[in-house]
Each structure stands twice: as structure tokens, then as C-alpha cells.
Design a protein around this motif. Structure first.
Motif, PDB file in Angstrom:
ATOM      1  N   VAL A 363       1.166  -0.247   5.758  1.00 31.13           N
ATOM      2  CA  VAL A 363       1.356   0.679   4.643  1.00 31.13           C
ATOM      3  C   VAL A 363       2.075   1.935   5.129  1.00 31.13           C
ATOM      4  CG1 VAL A 363       0.173   2.152   2.968  1.00 31.13           C
ATOM      5  CG2 VAL A 363      -0.617  -0.200   3.356  1.00 31.13           C
ATOM      6  N   ASP A 503      -0.472  -8.159   0.542  1.00 32.13           N
ATOM      7  CA  ASP A 503      -0.933  -8.362   1.916  1.00 32.13           C
ATOM      8  C   ASP A 503      -0.244  -7.315   2.788  1.00 32.13           C
ATOM      9  OD1 ASP A 503      -1.427  -9.163   4.506  1.00 32.13           O
ATOM     10  OD2 ASP A 503      -0.987 -11.275   4.160  1.00 32.13           O
ATOM     11  N   PRO A 504      -0.996  -6.381   3.373  1.00 26.51           N
ATOM     12  CA  PRO A 504      -0.349  -5.305   4.140  1.00 26.51           C
ATOM     13  C   PRO A 504       0.358  -5.788   5.393  1.00 26.51           C
ATOM     14  CG  PRO A 504      -2.719  -5.257   4.468  1.00 26.51           C
ATOM     15  CD  PRO A 504      -2.465  -6.269   3.390  1.00 26.51           C
ATOM     16  N   VAL A 510       5.221  -5.136   1.019  1.00 25.65           N
ATOM     17  CA  VAL A 510       4.589  -3.817   0.857  1.00 25.65           C
ATOM     18  C   VAL A 510       5.649  -2.772   0.510  1.00 25.65           C
ATOM     19  CG1 VAL A 510       3.325  -1.965   2.021  1.00 25.65           C
ATOM     20  CG2 VAL A 510       2.690  -4.353   2.415  1.00 25.65           C
ATOM     21  N   THR A 528      -4.165  -3.147  -1.220  1.00 22.82           N
ATOM     22  CA  THR A 528      -3.959  -4.019  -0.066  1.00 22.82           C
ATOM     23  C   THR A 528      -5.228  -4.826   0.168  1.00 22.82           C
ATOM     24  OG1 THR A 528      -4.735  -2.422   1.584  1.00 22.82           O
ATOM     25  CG2 THR A 528      -2.421  -2.308   0.946  1.00 22.82           C
TER      26      THR A 528
END
Length: 616
Positions: A363, A503-504, A510, A528
């Protein structure tokens, strides 16, 4: 099993202050205990939960934990809750009213102050709550006193019809000592009795409680004057006497073993007359208290204007011997003795960072690439580390849940300089449930242009991975209902099309999700969904390695921030246009690598590949 939970034949155990508090709670016959994790108090409830014959829970925040304890106390059961100092701020609304209504079963609140800010955003003195709420405050100096004072606190609570605070500090919470333990005293639960004038706190009913609160404080003051918790230790050097409490007493005794000391365990109400009598036995009185000059100020107001305290001692941090000795010697006009000679150790500098494969890194890597286009409001948790290198992708961190309201304020207070910047709020799963939901509701209600990132790692990660309402496990590890964050934020008013789950570890996904949502001028939420790498929910993948001959030294993988990636050599290269590139060639510690593949997505030349299986 914790050392605190042993066979009944054991009479002495090596316990930390937190473990000793838990033991004292159990021995007191407590029926209900609740808390929200927060260093340095976390281990109290973790150890309480190991004992039989009581109910213990992780609550969603400190206010709720206290309300659970209040409900149990109203029902005639002994009840307990624990929190760190900033948690008491959250619980204060319920606390301040209950000090008027009083208790039925004993109600004890352990508050752990982080003196020295080892893991907190501020350093506050919880003794103020005793004066603010007119309730007694007990302060243990070590693990043995922690156990004993909790038991005394329950008795005091019932004898005086009041909640009782046990004020701890980080040093007491975490230092271990030998403790003499006992057995559990069984307590009957009387059940809830209807009494609307007492329990329904309308203004008319609350007014009737005020005179009783004032009268109670007078009786508590008399009890403090005679309390066996306040002890005078004589000394041969009466030039200076010390008034102190809690772990500061240990520092005083170590620094000035020949001086008279008055050690308080019952610190509010302050036993002014007993202190006045002690003052008469020494030439000068030094008040040693961590952190604020509460006792000093009360004594000066009571006519002891010559007491010495914060005019020579700091108002921050622990008052250890290296602080006390030069200050007191200077007061006497003497040169302090030379410090002992010890080998100097310069520890290798290690800035705080996230764990290898931490899902938060993806992230922050994405946010760092959008840095010039966004303002980012942060919160309290592991992800606060996003403010540091290499991401530098967090602009604010104030208190639990504050990211939401602060982001809305940023949105509503745009300037010419920031009018085109997107506003992002970053918050963890436990923190969102603790105090973030209200902020998101406010964003929706007031039509804020904010994108909220809820980083769900199925853990209260910063305090050691405790469970919460979003993990699907309770305090004892049993299955529990698990919050569906997507449904929850939709219930708070976020449009379904503005809710994304990502899904991070998939960096392109992302990045695109953030870029898309900040372009939409309405509330949106990105969730996330990867567990903390230290949790039982995490599954490792095959680790990766760097192919040396394919690595171009671009350093993109370093920007992910994973501590498993190291620089093996650096070079400079002058381009045809005259610009100089700093090249950093890397390797991966395969023992640390969990195979999250975030670095793979960042690598342009595709020099990062799965580690080949070891041949037989």
C-alpha cells in the motif's frame, strides 16, 4: 502457560507487573475482566484470560471495556478493566459518570502510563484522573505491590462505593520480580437490583449524587492519612528527605540509600498531614514523581512552599539515578560522584521498519508513487511506520481513529495549493473497529471527498497480534463471528461501487485501485485482505532470489521497503545526457523472504525469480 498461572502449591513466582496484576485480579474473586490491547498494559488481560472461574474479553475499545466492567459491577460482581494511558481518554465518558453512581461489586481500573514514550504518541500522567473524578489512586512500585494493591483496590472500592484506579508505568508493567502469591477468594454475585435514581443518570439524579461524592472524598482523605500503603523509611542523612511513589521510589532508594524516604502507595487523596509530619524530620523535602508535579503542587497549596520538585527535576521521562543524582547533588551545592566506567557500546542503528512481507508495504509503495498528488492522514498501528523511509507516505498521526475525521477536515479546508490533491485516510482493521467507524460515517454524512484505506491484516498487530471482532477468533482462540468490512462500510453509507477489496501483494492492482478511487469525488473505501505475517493465518510461499547478472541496480525493489532485501554494492553511472545514476545492486535474504512477490512486481528487468528447490 504463563508463569502467573501455576499449581496452588506454588507460593512464590517470578512475575512481571502485568502478570502480577492479573494474579491479583484472580485472587480477588473478580468475575468479569475486559480490555483493549495497548502497550504497556496488553499482557494484563492476556494473563487474566488464563485463569479459571472468570470471564475475560477483548473489547472493541477502552470505553466499551469499562462499560462491560461497570455492568458487571452493577450486577454485584467484582469487575476489572485495563488500558494504557491514552485508552483512559477514550473511557473517560463512562468513567466520569460512574464515579457519581458508585459500585456494587468492586470496580478496579488499571491504567498503564508509558513514561518515556517507548510506544506511545504522548506521555500523560493518569494520576490526574483521581483528582478529576474524585476517586482513589494506588501506585505500586514493583510486582509484589502490584498484586497486593489490586486486591486492596477491590476492598477499597466496595468499602467506599467507588471505582479505584491502579496507576502503573512501563517499568512496573514489564520488569519481573519474585512475588508471593495466594489462592482465589470466592465471591458471590448478588445480581442486578433495580434502582433508577442511582443508575439512571439524568441531571436530577446526578445532582443528588454530588454531595455524596464530596463526602466520600473526605472519608477517603482520612483513609489515606492512616493507610499502611504510605510508609516512612528513616535514614541517617537528614539533610534531604524524599517523597515519592511507584517505580521512582526504586530510583530514589538506589541513588540515596542513607536518606529518609516517605513512600506513598495511596497517592490520592494525598495524605498531606502525614507528609507535613515527615517534612518536619528533614532539612529539605524533595518530591520525586513521574511525570507531572501533582503532589508538589498540592503540598505547596497546603502551605509547604519550600518543597523542591520540578524546579530541579524534569517533567518528562523516568527519574532514574543518572537524572536524580546530579540534580540533588546540585541542590546541595556539591559535585556529584564520578560515574562508573563502563565500556561504551554503540548499537548498530536500526530504524523501525515493517516485517518482511508485511502487507502494508504494498500500500505504501503505491502511495509513494502518487505522493505529489495526495494528502495522507494516518492512524495508530504498525502502518504508522509508513511515515518513514523509503515510503514517506503519511502526513499525520494523532490518535486512534483520527485518520478519518482529520481527512474530512483536510477535504473541507482546501487551499489553492491543495485544491487538486486527493485526500486519503489510512487505518488498520482493529483501529477502524475501535474508533474509525464513526469517522467514516461522518465522511459519508457530510459528503466528504475522501478515499479510506482499511488495511485488514486480521490482527491487532502493533501490540502483539491480539484478536478482535474482525479476526474470527475470541480472546481464548475460539471461533467467533467475524466482521465483514465490505458490508460494514456499505452499512455506513458508502456506495457498493465505491468499495473495493484488493490483495496488497498485487502492486499493480493496488496502485490502480487507489488511482481510480481518488479520481472519483465522493467517499470511497479500499480494503486490503492479507493477514499479518506473524499471525497464525499467514501462509508462506516459496522465497525469491536476485539473479545477479540480470540486476541493473535500479533499486526499485528497495522502494518496497522489505527488510529482507539488501544492497550488495553501489555504483555510479554517467548517462549519455550527462546525468549520473546511483545504482544499487541487491540480494534477498532467503531465510527472511516469505515469497510475497511484491518485489517481483517492482522489478523492471525481471531479475527476481523463485528460489530453486534444493537438490537432494
Amino acid at each position: 502457560m504463563s508463569a502467573a498461572v501455576q499449581a496452588k502449591s506454588e507460593t512464590r513466582l517470578l512475575l512481571s507487573g502485568n502478570e502480577a496484576i492479573a494474579r491479583g485480579v484472580w485472587e480477588s474473586g473478580c468475575k468479569v475482566a475486559a480490555a483493549y490491547p495497548g502497550t504497556p498494559s496488553t499482557e494484563i488481560l492476556e494473563n487474566v484470560a488464563l485463569y479459571p472461574d472468570l470471564y475475560a474479553e477483548w473489547s472493541v475499545n477502552e470505553k466499551v471495556s469499562l462499560e462491560v466492567a461497570i455492568g458487571a459491577s452493577m450486577s454485584g460482581a467484582r469487575a476489572f478493566c485495563a488500558m494504557k494511558h491514552v485508552g483512559m481518554n477514550v473511557a473517560s465518558d463512562a468513567f466520569m459518570t460512574q464515579t457519581l453512581a458508585g459500585v456494587v461489586g468492586g470496580l478496579v481500573i488499571a491504567v498503564a502510563d508509558d513514561v518515556g514514550l517507548s510506544s506511545s504518541q504522548n506521555e500523560q500522567d493518569s494520576r490526574f484522573w483521581g483528582r478529576f473524578a474524585h476517586v482513589p489512586v494506588l501506585e505500586p512500585a514493583d510486582s509484589q505491590e502490584a498484586l497486593e494493591m489490586v486486591k486492596l483496590a477491590f476492598d477499597l472500592s466496595e468499602d467506599f462505593n467507588t471505582p479505584v484506579l491502579v496507576r502503573l508505568t512501563t517499568r512496573v508493567c514489564h520488569v519481573k520480580a519474585m512475588v508471593t502469591v495466594g489462592d482465589r477468594s470466592a465471591r458471590a454475585v448478588s445480581g442486578f437490583k433495580l434502582d433508577a435514581r442511582r443508575w439512571v443518570m439524568t441531571p436530577a439524579n446526578a445532582k443528588g449524587m454530588l454531595p455524596r461524592q464530596i463526602e466520600r472524598e473526605g472519608r477517603l482523605r482520612q483513609a489515606a492519612e492512616a493507610s499502611a500503603l504510605n510508609v516512612v523509611e528513616p535514614g541517617t542523612d537528614t539533610r534531604i528527605g524524599f517523597l515519592t511513589a511507584g517505580p521512582a521510589y526504586m530510583h530514589v532508594r538506589e541513588s540515596f540509600p542513607d536518606s529518609p524516604v516517605m513512600k506513598l502507595g495511596f497517592t490520592y487523596p494525598l495524605p498531606v498531614e502525614a507528609i507535613r509530619a515527615f517534612r518536619a524530620t528533614v532539612d529539605r523535602l524533595v518530591v520525586v514523581e513521574e511525570t507531572e508535579p501533582l503532589m508538589e503542587g498540592e503540598l505547596k497549596a497546603a502551605g509547604m512552599a519550600d518543597v523542591v520538585g520540578k524546579d530541579i527535576l524534569p517533567r518528562l521521562g523516568e527519574l532514574t539515578p543518572n537524572v536524580l543524582i546530579p540534580a540533588v547533588y546540585g541542590l546541595r551545592g556539591e559535585t556529584p560522584p564520578a560515574a562508573g566506567t563502563y565500556p561504551k557500546i554503540d548499537p548498530f542503528p536500526r530504524p523501525p521498519t515493517m516485517c518482511a512481507a508485511c502487507p502494508h508495504m504494498g500500500v505504501y509503495y503505491s502511495l509513494s508513487r502518487l505522493r505529489k498528488k495526495v494528502q495522507i492522514s494516518g492512524d495508530i498501528g504498525c502502518y504508522t511506520l509508513g511515515a518513514g523511509a523509503p515510503w514517506n507516505a503519511l502526513d499525520t498521526t494523532i490518535s486512534m481513529g483520527a485518520s478519518m475525521g482529520i481527512a474530512l477536515g483536510m477535504d473541507k479546508a482546501r487551499s489553492e495549493e491543495t485544491k487538486d490533491k486527493a485526500v486519503i485516510a489510512v487505518i488498520g482493521d482493529s483501529t477502524f473497529l475501535h474508533m474509525g467507524m464513526q469517522g467514516l460515517l461522518d465522511i459519508v454524512y457530510n459528503r466528504g471527498n475522501v478515499t479510506a484505506l482499511i488495511l485488514d491484516n486480521r490482527s491487532t498487530g502493533m501490540t502483539g497480534g491480539q484478536d478482535h471482532a474482525g479476526t474470527g477468533r475470541d480472546l481464548h482462540g475460539g471461533e467467533a463471528p467475524r466482521v465483514d468490512f465490505a458490508k460494514l462500510v456499505e452499512a455506513l453509507g458508502v456506495k457498493p461501487e465505491r468499495i473495493r477489496k484488493v490483495d496488497p501483494y498485487m502492486l499493480p492492482v493496488v496502485f490502480k485501485a487507489i488511482k481510480d478511487e481518488i479520481a472519483v469525488h465522493e467517499p470511497s473505501v479500499i480494503i486490503t485482505d492479507r493477514p499479518c505475517v506473524l499471525s497464525e493465518f499467514y501462509d508462506r510461499f516459496k522465497p525469491y532470489k536476485v539473479v545477479d547478472e540480470d540486476c541493473t541496480g535500479c533499486g526499485n525493489c528497495l522502494n518496497v521497503g522489505c527488510p529482507a532485501i539488501f544492497v550488495t554494492r553501489s555504483e555510479t553511472k554517467t548517462r549519455a545526457d550527462g546525468k549520473v545514476n546511483d545504482l544499487k545492486f541487491t540480494t534477498i535474504d532467503t531465510a527472511m523472504c516469505t515469497g510475497c512477490h511484491m518485489c517481483v512486481d517492482s522489478c523492471g528487468p525481471k531479475a527476481i525469480i523463485p528460489l530453486a528447490p534444493v537438490s537432494a
